[in-house]
Motif scaffolding. Structure first.
Motif, PDB file in Angstrom:
ATOM      1  N   ASP A 278      14.515  -1.503  -1.141  1.00  0.00           N
ATOM      2  CA  ASP A 278      15.767  -0.847  -1.515  1.00  0.00           C
ATOM      3  C   ASP A 278      15.987  -0.981  -3.025  1.00  0.00           C
ATOM      4  OD1 ASP A 278      16.718  -3.437  -1.989  1.00  0.00           O
ATOM      5  OD2 ASP A 278      17.796  -3.537  -0.086  1.00  0.00           O
ATOM      6  N   ASP A 279      17.074  -0.407  -3.519  1.00  0.00           N
ATOM      7  CA  ASP A 279      17.305  -0.363  -4.963  1.00  0.00           C
ATOM      8  C   ASP A 279      17.261  -1.746  -5.602  1.00  0.00           C
ATOM      9  OD1 ASP A 279      17.577   2.314  -4.710  1.00  0.00           O
ATOM     10  OD2 ASP A 279      19.720   2.396  -5.129  1.00  0.00           O
ATOM     11  N   ALA A 280      17.893  -2.722  -4.968  1.00  0.00           N
ATOM     12  CA  ALA A 280      17.989  -4.051  -5.567  1.00  0.00           C
ATOM     13  C   ALA A 280      16.622  -4.708  -5.704  1.00  0.00           C
ATOM     14  CB  ALA A 280      18.922  -4.924  -4.732  1.00  0.00           C
ATOM     15  N   LEU A 281      15.735  -4.422  -4.773  1.00  0.00           N
ATOM     16  CA  LEU A 281      14.415  -5.071  -4.773  1.00  0.00           C
ATOM     17  C   LEU A 281      13.323  -4.186  -5.360  1.00  0.00           C
ATOM     18  CD1 LEU A 281      14.534  -6.745  -1.232  1.00  0.00           C
ATOM     19  CD2 LEU A 281      15.046  -7.781  -3.457  1.00  0.00           C
ATOM     20  N   LEU A 282      13.701  -2.975  -5.807  1.00  0.00           N
ATOM     21  CA  LEU A 282      12.700  -2.048  -6.322  1.00  0.00           C
ATOM     22  C   LEU A 282      11.956  -2.595  -7.545  1.00  0.00           C
ATOM     23  CD1 LEU A 282      11.404   0.731  -5.928  1.00  0.00           C
ATOM     24  CD2 LEU A 282      13.197   1.699  -7.394  1.00  0.00           C
ATOM     25  N   PRO A 283      12.620  -3.231  -8.516  1.00  0.00           N
ATOM     26  CA  PRO A 283      11.855  -3.758  -9.656  1.00  0.00           C
ATOM     27  C   PRO A 283      10.779  -4.756  -9.233  1.00  0.00           C
ATOM     28  CG  PRO A 283      14.195  -3.716 -10.175  1.00  0.00           C
ATOM     29  CD  PRO A 283      14.076  -3.423  -8.710  1.00  0.00           C
ATOM     30  N   GLY A 284      11.098  -5.641  -8.296  1.00  0.00           N
ATOM     31  CA  GLY A 284      10.108  -6.610  -7.842  1.00  0.00           C
ATOM     32  C   GLY A 284       8.950  -5.948  -7.125  1.00  0.00           C
ATOM     33  N   ALA A 285       9.240  -4.942  -6.289  1.00  0.00           N
ATOM     34  CA  ALA A 285       8.174  -4.223  -5.589  1.00  0.00           C
ATOM     35  C   ALA A 285       7.290  -3.483  -6.582  1.00  0.00           C
ATOM     36  CB  ALA A 285       8.776  -3.254  -4.578  1.00  0.00           C
ATOM     37  N   LEU A 286       7.898  -2.907  -7.594  1.00  0.00           N
ATOM     38  CA  LEU A 286       7.145  -2.184  -8.608  1.00  0.00           C
ATOM     39  C   LEU A 286       6.230  -3.135  -9.381  1.00  0.00           C
ATOM     40  CD1 LEU A 286       6.508   0.321 -10.237  1.00  0.00           C
ATOM     41  CD2 LEU A 286       8.685   0.059 -11.434  1.00  0.00           C
ATOM     42  N   ARG A 287       6.764  -4.287  -9.739  1.00  0.00           N
ATOM     43  CA  ARG A 287       5.940  -5.261 -10.460  1.00  0.00           C
ATOM     44  C   ARG A 287       4.784  -5.751  -9.585  1.00  0.00           C
ATOM     45  NH1 ARG A 287       4.816  -5.207 -15.195  1.00  0.00           N
ATOM     46  NH2 ARG A 287       2.695  -5.528 -14.461  1.00  0.00           N
ATOM     47  N   SER A 288       5.061  -5.969  -8.322  1.00  0.00           N
ATOM     48  CA  SER A 288       4.022  -6.422  -7.401  1.00  0.00           C
ATOM     49  C   SER A 288       2.909  -5.395  -7.285  1.00  0.00           C
ATOM     50  CB  SER A 288       4.638  -6.708  -6.027  1.00  0.00           C
ATOM     51  OG  SER A 288       3.650  -7.082  -5.098  1.00  0.00           O
ATOM     52  N   ALA A 289       3.274  -4.117  -7.191  1.00  0.00           N
ATOM     53  CA  ALA A 289       2.264  -3.066  -7.093  1.00  0.00           C
ATOM     54  C   ALA A 289       1.458  -2.954  -8.382  1.00  0.00           C
ATOM     55  CB  ALA A 289       2.930  -1.743  -6.759  1.00  0.00           C
ATOM     56  N   LEU A 290       2.121  -3.085  -9.519  1.00  0.00           N
ATOM     57  CA  LEU A 290       1.421  -3.011 -10.801  1.00  0.00           C
ATOM     58  C   LEU A 290       0.398  -4.135 -10.949  1.00  0.00           C
ATOM     59  CD1 LEU A 290       4.483  -2.142 -13.055  1.00  0.00           C
ATOM     60  CD2 LEU A 290       2.444  -0.710 -12.823  1.00  0.00           C
ATOM     61  N   ASP A 291       0.720  -5.296 -10.401  1.00  0.00           N
ATOM     62  CA  ASP A 291      -0.145  -6.473 -10.549  1.00  0.00           C
ATOM     63  C   ASP A 291      -1.167  -6.602  -9.428  1.00  0.00           C
ATOM     64  OD1 ASP A 291       1.164  -7.167 -12.875  1.00  0.00           O
ATOM     65  OD2 ASP A 291       2.549  -8.558 -11.885  1.00  0.00           O
ATOM     66  N   ALA A 292      -1.056  -5.788  -8.392  1.00  0.00           N
ATOM     67  CA  ALA A 292      -1.950  -5.916  -7.239  1.00  0.00           C
ATOM     68  C   ALA A 292      -3.401  -5.692  -7.665  1.00  0.00           C
ATOM     69  CB  ALA A 292      -1.559  -4.919  -6.153  1.00  0.00           C
ATOM     70  N   ASP A 293      -4.262  -6.459  -7.074  1.00  0.00           N
ATOM     71  CA  ASP A 293      -5.696  -6.340  -7.396  1.00  0.00           C
ATOM     72  C   ASP A 293      -6.478  -6.367  -6.090  1.00  0.00           C
ATOM     73  OD1 ASP A 293      -8.143  -6.271  -8.568  1.00  0.00           O
ATOM     74  OD2 ASP A 293      -8.154  -8.368  -9.217  1.00  0.00           O
ATOM     75  N   GLU A 294      -6.634  -5.182  -5.502  1.00  0.00           N
ATOM     76  CA  GLU A 294      -7.353  -5.049  -4.239  1.00  0.00           C
ATOM     77  C   GLU A 294      -8.427  -3.990  -4.412  1.00  0.00           C
ATOM     78  OE1 GLU A 294      -6.792  -3.444   0.310  1.00  0.00           O
ATOM     79  OE2 GLU A 294      -4.999  -3.880  -0.851  1.00  0.00           O
ATOM     80  N   PRO A 295      -9.672  -4.398  -4.640  1.00  0.00           N
ATOM     81  CA  PRO A 295     -10.735  -3.415  -4.882  1.00  0.00           C
ATOM     82  C   PRO A 295     -10.857  -2.369  -3.777  1.00  0.00           C
ATOM     83  CG  PRO A 295     -11.499  -5.632  -5.378  1.00  0.00           C
ATOM     84  CD  PRO A 295     -10.165  -5.783  -4.722  1.00  0.00           C
ATOM     85  N   GLY A 296     -10.522  -2.728  -2.538  1.00  0.00           N
ATOM     86  CA  GLY A 296     -10.672  -1.793  -1.425  1.00  0.00           C
ATOM     87  C   GLY A 296      -9.443  -0.959  -1.132  1.00  0.00           C
ATOM     88  N   TYR A 297      -8.433  -0.997  -2.025  1.00  0.00           N
ATOM     89  CA  TYR A 297      -7.189  -0.297  -1.722  1.00  0.00           C
ATOM     90  C   TYR A 297      -7.397   1.210  -1.565  1.00  0.00           C
ATOM     91  CZ  TYR A 297      -2.595   1.763  -2.043  1.00  0.00           C
ATOM     92  OH  TYR A 297      -1.476   2.511  -1.778  1.00  0.00           O
ATOM     93  N   ALA A 298      -8.167   1.823  -2.464  1.00  0.00           N
ATOM     94  CA  ALA A 298      -8.345   3.278  -2.404  1.00  0.00           C
ATOM     95  C   ALA A 298      -8.933   3.703  -1.069  1.00  0.00           C
ATOM     96  CB  ALA A 298      -9.226   3.745  -3.558  1.00  0.00           C
ATOM     97  N   ALA A 299      -9.924   2.955  -0.585  1.00  0.00           N
ATOM     98  CA  ALA A 299     -10.536   3.288   0.704  1.00  0.00           C
ATOM     99  C   ALA A 299      -9.543   3.092   1.840  1.00  0.00           C
ATOM    100  CB  ALA A 299     -11.779   2.438   0.929  1.00  0.00           C
ATOM    101  N   ARG A 300      -8.728   2.044   1.755  1.00  0.00           N
ATOM    102  CA  ARG A 300      -7.744   1.779   2.810  1.00  0.00           C
ATOM    103  C   ARG A 300      -6.665   2.868   2.823  1.00  0.00           C
ATOM    104  NH1 ARG A 300      -3.245  -1.660   3.362  1.00  0.00           N
ATOM    105  NH2 ARG A 300      -3.439  -2.468   1.230  1.00  0.00           N
ATOM    106  N   ALA A 301      -6.229   3.286   1.651  1.00  0.00           N
ATOM    107  CA  ALA A 301      -5.217   4.341   1.580  1.00  0.00           C
ATOM    108  C   ALA A 301      -5.764   5.657   2.115  1.00  0.00           C
ATOM    109  CB  ALA A 301      -4.752   4.505   0.135  1.00  0.00           C
ATOM    110  N   LEU A 302      -7.020   5.949   1.778  1.00  0.00           N
ATOM    111  CA  LEU A 302      -7.622   7.189   2.258  1.00  0.00           C
ATOM    112  C   LEU A 302      -7.755   7.180   3.775  1.00  0.00           C
ATOM    113  CD1 LEU A 302      -8.725   9.841   1.153  1.00  0.00           C
ATOM    114  CD2 LEU A 302     -10.982   8.775   1.023  1.00  0.00           C
TER     115      LEU A 302
END
Length: 329
Positions: A278-302
């Motif tokens: 939600d709005d209050a937690l959006l900055p933290g979620a955004l920072r978490s996504a920016l810092d995420a390091d998962e080499p297999g993410y693209a394959a998982r999303a696809l």
């Protein structure tokens, strides 16, 4: 020349609509149907939603009537509820969101009651998401859900993939609806020095950490997604979420707030391939996504968007939609 199997009546009023219309025409053609796509001519601009919809409905009626004067198709499929409002001949209706939900109050004073009649009179409804059918009041008309196909915009093996040198992207052609103010507020809290948010679909004054890209053609927007680490949005209402699905297809992490509307992408994002807050937690979620390091993410999303890929949609069209459209003739 024999008459076509299916006449598609579209508005083509936006790039997204034209892409969706072309995709469905292509899918029906691959299923073996002879298809004609008749698009409305853009009416003059007016000041209210009610008059705008009237202009487009009249333009769609003219396009449909012209096509029907030349051919006698076995089935007619209107590609929005607006295109069907003043139809010259009953037909199936495809839609992402009904006027019942996105034209509140005076904005839909004439559209909503006529839409209810058309949805009841149609031989078939073709919503893009089950949520659209629910917002339409779950009419008793038979329905087949047919999503908009989404494919990666680059080779799936990652060959020639650019460096993800853009921190974040958002799309804000309609800034109020897309919640640009909420995105910018979260970005100001979450960003690290040197990171930039690119705002697509809108012109504006660049500032530290924010760059406006203006209106981009589809391939340029997809190229931007391939370079971005994160796609972030905070919609006040989401009718479908095609940009979010495109971001997943191109391996870009997606951050969103929950939103009313059909929002076809939201269950996928909440199911583990996105960051939903939600709005209050959006900055933290955004920072978490920016810092995420998962080499297999693209394959998982696809893998997660498999039901939205062209092959899956083609199966629905060939096995269910086309037989249902032609059942009456």
């Amino acid at each position: 020349m024999p008459s076509p199997d299916v006449l598609l009546v579209g508005l083509g009023s936006t790039h997204g609509l034209r892409v969706a219309e072309d995709e469905l025409a292509g899918s029906l053609h691959r299923a073996g149907a002879e298809v004609v796509l008749a698009r409305a001519r853009r009416p003059r601009e007016v000041r209210t939603f009610a008059l705008t919809d009237l202009g487009w409905a009249l333009a769609a009626r003219r396009a449909a009537a012209g096509a029907l004067a030349r051919d006698d198709p076995r089935a007619v499929l209107y590609l929005t509820t607006t295109a069907a409002l003043l139809w010259p001949r009953p037909g199936a209706i495809r839609f992402d969101a009904p006027a019942a939900a996105n034209r509140p109050g005076r904005h839909g004073i004439w559209q909503r009651p006529l839409e209810r009649r058309r949805l009841a009179q149609a031989p078939l409804l073709v919503p893009q998401d089950p949520g659209a059918l629910a917002e339409a009041g779950a009419p008793p008309t038979p329905a087949i859900v047919v999503p908009i196909p989404v494919e990666p915009s680059a080779p799936e093996d990652g060959a020639g993939a650019p460096e993800r040198d853009v921190a974040a992207v958002t799309y804000a052609a309609n800034p109020a609806k897309k919640g640009l103010d909420r995105v910018l507020a979260a970005w100001d809290v979450a960003r690290a020095p040197g990171e930039t948010l690119v705002v697509a679909g809108l012109h504006g004054a660049d500032r530290d950490g924010v760059r406006y890209a203006g209106t981009l053609p589809g391939p340029a927007f997809r190229a931007l997604l391939r370079r971005a680490r994160v796609y972030v949005t905070a919609p006040r209402r989401e009718d479908y979420g095609i940009a979010q699905l495109e971001a997943l297809a191109d391996g870009c992490r997606v951050v969103t707030t929950p939103a009313p509307g059909p929002y076809a992408a939201l269950p996928l994002l909440a199911g583990g391939v996105g960051w939903v807050a939600d709005d209050a937690l959006l900055p933290g979620a955004l920072r978490s996504a920016l810092d995420a390091d998962e080499p297999g993410y693209a394959a998982r999303a696809l893998a997660a968007i498999a039901p939205f890929r062209r092959a899956a949609v083609d199966r629905v069209v060939a096995e269910r939609l086309l037989p249902a459209l032609l059942a009456g003739r």
